[in-house]
Every structure is written in C-alpha cells, then in structure tokens.
Design an enzyme around this catalytic site. Sequence first.
Site, short mmCIF file in Angstrom:
data_model
loop_
_atom_site.label_atom_id
_atom_site.label_comp_id
_atom_site.label_asym_id
_atom_site.label_seq_id
_atom_site.Cartn_x
_atom_site.Cartn_y
_atom_site.Cartn_z
CD GLU A 137 -5.10 5.00 4.69
OE1 GLU A 137 -6.23 4.57 5.03
OE2 GLU A 137 -4.55 4.65 3.63
CE LYS A 176 -3.72 -2.18 2.69
NZ LYS A 176 -4.50 -2.90 1.70
NE ARG A 180 -6.92 -9.82 -5.24
CZ ARG A 180 -8.06 -9.48 -4.63
NH1 ARG A 180 -9.22 -9.84 -5.16
NH2 ARG A 180 -8.06 -8.80 -3.52
CG HIS A 214 -11.92 -3.56 8.36
ND1 HIS A 214 -12.55 -2.34 8.46
CD2 HIS A 214 -11.25 -3.74 9.53
CE1 HIS A 214 -12.27 -1.81 9.64
NE2 HIS A 214 -11.49 -2.63 10.30
P1 ADP Z 1 -7.55 -4.53 2.37
O1 ADP Z 1 -6.24 -4.63 1.70
O2 ADP Z 1 -7.65 -5.34 3.60
O3 ADP Z 1 -8.67 -4.71 1.41
P2 ADP Z 1 -8.24 -1.68 2.35
O4 ADP Z 1 -7.28 -0.56 2.49
O5 ADP Z 1 -8.78 -1.92 1.00
O6 ADP Z 1 -7.58 -3.00 2.92
O7 ADP Z 1 -9.43 -1.43 3.37
C1 ADP Z 1 -10.44 -2.38 3.60
C2 ADP Z 1 -11.63 -1.71 4.29
O8 ADP Z 1 -11.24 -1.11 5.53
C3 ADP Z 1 -12.25 -0.57 3.52
O9 ADP Z 1 -13.20 -1.03 2.58
C4 ADP Z 1 -12.90 0.25 4.62
O10 ADP Z 1 -14.10 -0.31 5.05
C5 ADP Z 1 -11.90 0.12 5.74
N1 ADP Z 1 -10.92 1.24 5.71
C6 ADP Z 1 -9.70 1.22 5.15
N2 ADP Z 1 -9.07 2.40 5.29
C7 ADP Z 1 -9.91 3.21 5.98
C8 ADP Z 1 -9.85 4.56 6.47
N3 ADP Z 1 -8.77 5.31 6.31
N4 ADP Z 1 -10.92 5.05 7.14
C9 ADP Z 1 -12.02 4.29 7.35
N5 ADP Z 1 -12.14 3.01 6.92
C10 ADP Z 1 -11.10 2.47 6.25
P1 ADP Z 2 -11.87 -8.70 -3.09
O1 ADP Z 2 -10.96 -7.59 -2.66
O2 ADP Z 2 -11.54 -9.36 -4.38
O3 ADP Z 2 -13.28 -8.30 -3.02
P2 ADP Z 2 -11.17 -10.06 -0.68
O4 ADP Z 2 -10.47 -8.85 -0.16
O5 ADP Z 2 -12.27 -10.64 0.12
O6 ADP Z 2 -11.75 -9.85 -2.12
O7 ADP Z 2 -10.06 -11.14 -1.00
C1 ADP Z 2 -10.24 -12.12 -2.00
C2 ADP Z 2 -9.60 -13.38 -1.59
O8 ADP Z 2 -8.21 -13.22 -1.43
C3 ADP Z 2 -10.11 -13.94 -0.30
O9 ADP Z 2 -10.09 -15.32 -0.40
C4 ADP Z 2 -9.09 -13.41 0.72
O10 ADP Z 2 -9.05 -14.27 1.83
C5 ADP Z 2 -7.83 -13.47 -0.10
N1 ADP Z 2 -6.84 -12.43 0.22
C6 ADP Z 2 -6.85 -11.16 -0.21
N2 ADP Z 2 -5.75 -10.51 0.18
C7 ADP Z 2 -5.02 -11.39 0.87
C8 ADP Z 2 -3.75 -11.34 1.54
N3 ADP Z 2 -2.98 -10.26 1.55
N4 ADP Z 2 -3.31 -12.44 2.15
C9 ADP Z 2 -4.05 -13.56 2.14
N5 ADP Z 2 -5.23 -13.67 1.52
C10 ADP Z 2 -5.72 -12.62 0.90
MG MG Z 3 -9.04 -3.54 -0.20
#
Ligand code: ADP
Ligand code: ADP
Ligand code: MG
Length: 488
Positions: free
Chosen positions: A199, A115, A291, A234
Amino acid sequence: MKKILVSNRGEIAIRVMRTAKKMGIKTVAIYSAADRSAPHVRYADEAIFIGEAPSNQSYLLGDKIIQEALKIGVDGIHPGYGFLSENAEFARKVTEAGIHFIGPNPASIEIMGSKLAAKEAVKTYNIPMVPGIDEAITDIDKAKTIANEIGYPILIKASAGGGGKGMRIVESEADLASQMQRAISEATSAFGDGSVFIEKYISSPRHIEIQVIADTHGTTLHLFERECSVQRRHQKVIEEAPSAVLTPTVRKKMGEAAVKVAKACDYIGAGTVEFLLDEQQNFYFLEMNTRLQVEHPVTELITGLDLVELQIRIAQGEPLRIKQEALKIKGHAVELRVYAEDPANDFLPSVGTLETYHLPSGEGVRVDNGFEEGMEIPIYYDPMLAKLICYGDSRAEAIDRMIRAIDSYEVKGVKTTLPFGKFVFTHPAFQTGDFDTHFVKKYYRPEQLTKVSEKSAKLAALIAVKKYLEDQQQLSLPNHGIEDKNAE
Ligand code: ADP
Ligand code: ADP
Ligand code: MG
C-alpha cells in the site's frame, strides 16, 4: 435467549454480561487456570473451567467451549474481541450446534479477515482505497515495479494481519527485497498465512473508523465515527467520538461508504469499518473488523445506545427500530486504554501484582474494568486492565473529566499507561485536535512523564494550600481574598 456464554475474559467479558443481566439473561463465564478467581468469573451466574493458562489451551479451544456450553443449556455465545471473535470456523460450529452466535455470519468474518479479500469484496462499490495492489505478492521484481508506480514510502502489509502486527514501512527500493522477505516470514509465523501486499504509506493520516450495525431484515446503519489516531505500535491507546476535525459532509460520506462496505459482505450485527483520513480529508478504506471493538463505549456514550444489547437483539432476529435520520451525536466521549505497560520503557508489558487498585468515579466517568486489588496480571494475555471513558457536553469537558479521572485512578505494583494518558490529554496538539497517527513519535518523550507528574504534584500542593487556608478561615476570622492570593 435465556443463557449467554461469553467466550472471553477480563473487562469485555464483564461488559457483555452486564448487558445480558440487564436484559434478564443468565450469564456463563469461561476461565483458564490463570483466571480461577478473576472478577469475570465471579460476576457470572455460572462458570466453566476450560484449561491451562496459555490461550491455545483455554480461551482458543472453540470445540471444548461449545461442548461445555451445550451441557448446561447455553443458547447464545458472545465472543467479545480478540480470541475466537474473528474465527469464522468457530462461528460456524456454534451455529451448527444450535446456539446463537452473537456476531456476523461466518462468511462475512472470512471475507473481512483477509484484507485482500475485503478489498476485492468492496471493489465494485466505489469505496476509495489506499493506492496499492489488491493481490498477494511474492515476486520481488513485480513488487519493485509496483512500488515505483505508487512512489515511496510504501507499506508492506500482511493480508491476515491484525492488532497492528505484520506491517513494514519501506523508504526506498534498496530496502524492498529484504523487508518483503521479513514481512512474508513474519506473516507466516504470526498468522499462518504469508500473503503480503503493498500500500502507499500515507504520510500524515488520521485513523477514523465508522461503527456500523445491521439487522437480519435488511437495515444497515452507521453510528458515526471514532477517532483512534493516538497509537503506539500501530495500536490504539486513546480514542474519541466524534472526531475533533471531521466536517459534517465528510462524516456523512464516510458513514455511507461504511454502510456500503457492510452490505458488500452481507454484514449482520455490530462491526467497524476503518479508514485513513489525509490532510485534505480524503478518506481511504483500510479494513473491516467483524466484532465488537475495544473502543465501542465512546460510541455508546454519544449515541445513547447499548451496542451489546443491539448485538443480542439482532442475533435473536429482532429488527433495528432506529432510523438513520433519527440518529444524532450528543456530547463528546474520550477513552484511555489502561494497559499494564511501562510508558517510560517503550510500552513494554509491566508484570506484577496490583498492590493498590482504586478506580475513579464521578459524573461522566465510566470504567470498563476487569481487575481488582491484589490480583496478579497474567502474562499469557493482552495486558489491558481497563478502559477509562469520560463523557462531557463538549470535547473540552470530556477531556477535563478525563484528566481528573486519571489523577484519581490509583494503581501501585505495576506501571500503566495512565501517566501517558495524562501527557496526551494535557498536550496542546491533542487539545486543539491538530494531530495524526504520528502523535507518539512526534511529541512523546518518556522524560516528559516526570514533568507531567511534577506539574500535578505542584497542582496538588496548591490545592492542599488552598484547602488549608479555607479550613483556617472556617476556624478563625473571615479573611476574604487571602485564599486566591495564596493559591495563584
Ligand atoms: P490492523 O489489522 O493491524 O489493525 P490496519 O490496516 O487497520 O491494521 O492498520 C493499523 C494502523 O496502521 C492504522 O491505524 C494506521 O495507523 C497504520 N496504517 C495502516 N495502513 C497505513 C497506510 N497505508 N499508511 C499509513 N499508515 C497506515
Ligand atoms: P480494536 O481494533 O478493537 O480497537 P485491537 O486492534 O487492539 O482492537 O485488537 C483487539 C484485541 O484483539 C487485542 O486483544 C488484540 O491483541 C487482538 N487481536 C486483534 N487482531 C488480532 C489478530 N489478527 N491476531 C491476534 N490477536 C488479535
Ligand atoms: Mg485495524
């Protein structure tokens, strides 16, 4: 390509193979000891046993998968999502073996997998970002200074995080030191990388993401947004396209920003740029997923495009033949992830055997499924059984079809997110579009599930009465009006 191996399992393996078959391409499945008789194995033209059930002894063995692929003349590998899909080294090795990797370049995966590196890459492109720092932080005093500048609450995030893991909300300075230490040790054990950053915690955000697609000839398009604000831990459970609230102006701006993010890392193929949207419709870049996304079907339904087909064509070097201006949103699509989880018990995985498993069908109903009746749900993998996706000309019609489809989806033996889905799709906040990422925390109480099922039981009873009366009418004298009076 003539033969594609899908280095994945479950619904997504089948989803990818479905398109490959449609394109006249032979399909190869891989499987672990837990998946010997899984539907994705039988669906494929060929199947290769990889190893024992735990994914680090099977679905994550990149080298072995490539070796086996070479033996049987595979010329393309699709990684699906999860597992090896965001592993730059795997992508590189596949290409080095002379096999097409159906996904982006390893360099893009590497940048966007972090990130922090992602923020760095898009810095010069004028993309709005969540206030915070753009470097890994270990020094508590420095963290305190920054947090005070940003203002509490703040969010500590793992740079290598994913799947909703590795995030900690900090409400006040008193908790900062302990939360940071925890975040660092969690990130180290879960992702092998302890880098964390800070953040601003956006208090009432919606999760809006943009699907992008880029070919190797310089064309990068966006395929509009998906709203994924209904989350637990989340992590998304319900998604829709388009969002119920985005204005055309903001949609266009977000689309353009997403294209810039893709270009910032020379992106090729299908990818997703995630944003948070605040109450004033300001948007902030979160991260890019390099992906095919779990929720890609809702985009397919509103654009009429097959994203896997586009991925395959792009990997073969074909140019995109679509123009941005020609792309239009048609209708509305909603998706429910059907997880084997107990929504009445904190969404904990629910293990067991699918004693009954009947999928819904009908107009506007699509089920991307990986299971069948009699199967046991392996404890080794993500507990998602299927995705239920419904389409309609309007949002109301899509939701209506979803509610009916949930009602006719029969699962016995394990608990699922189906009743939770019913709760959300019948909820006024969802129906009016007035919700954010706190939907679950704000509105959902497990006790309400029984209320929803009581309501449906009542409804079912009414329908039965109506049907009974209709049958009576056919048998006896016509008696107009009686059915309505009784049914009401
Ligand atoms: P991941 O890699 O786990 O998908 P993301 O950065 O995409 O992480 O964040 C996943 C979720 O966490 C977001 O959809 C949101 O609901 C919450 N989130 C992430 N960053 C923030 C933020 N700065 N403030 C509030 N909610 C957040
Ligand atoms: P999307 O962002 O595609 O909506 P998810 O965040 O739920 O979906 O992740 C999709 C799949 O990949 C899930 O099976 C989740 O457990 C896996 N996944 C995503 N990021 C990671 C990570 N950094 N490490 C392990 N598994 C991950
Ligand atoms: Mg995400």
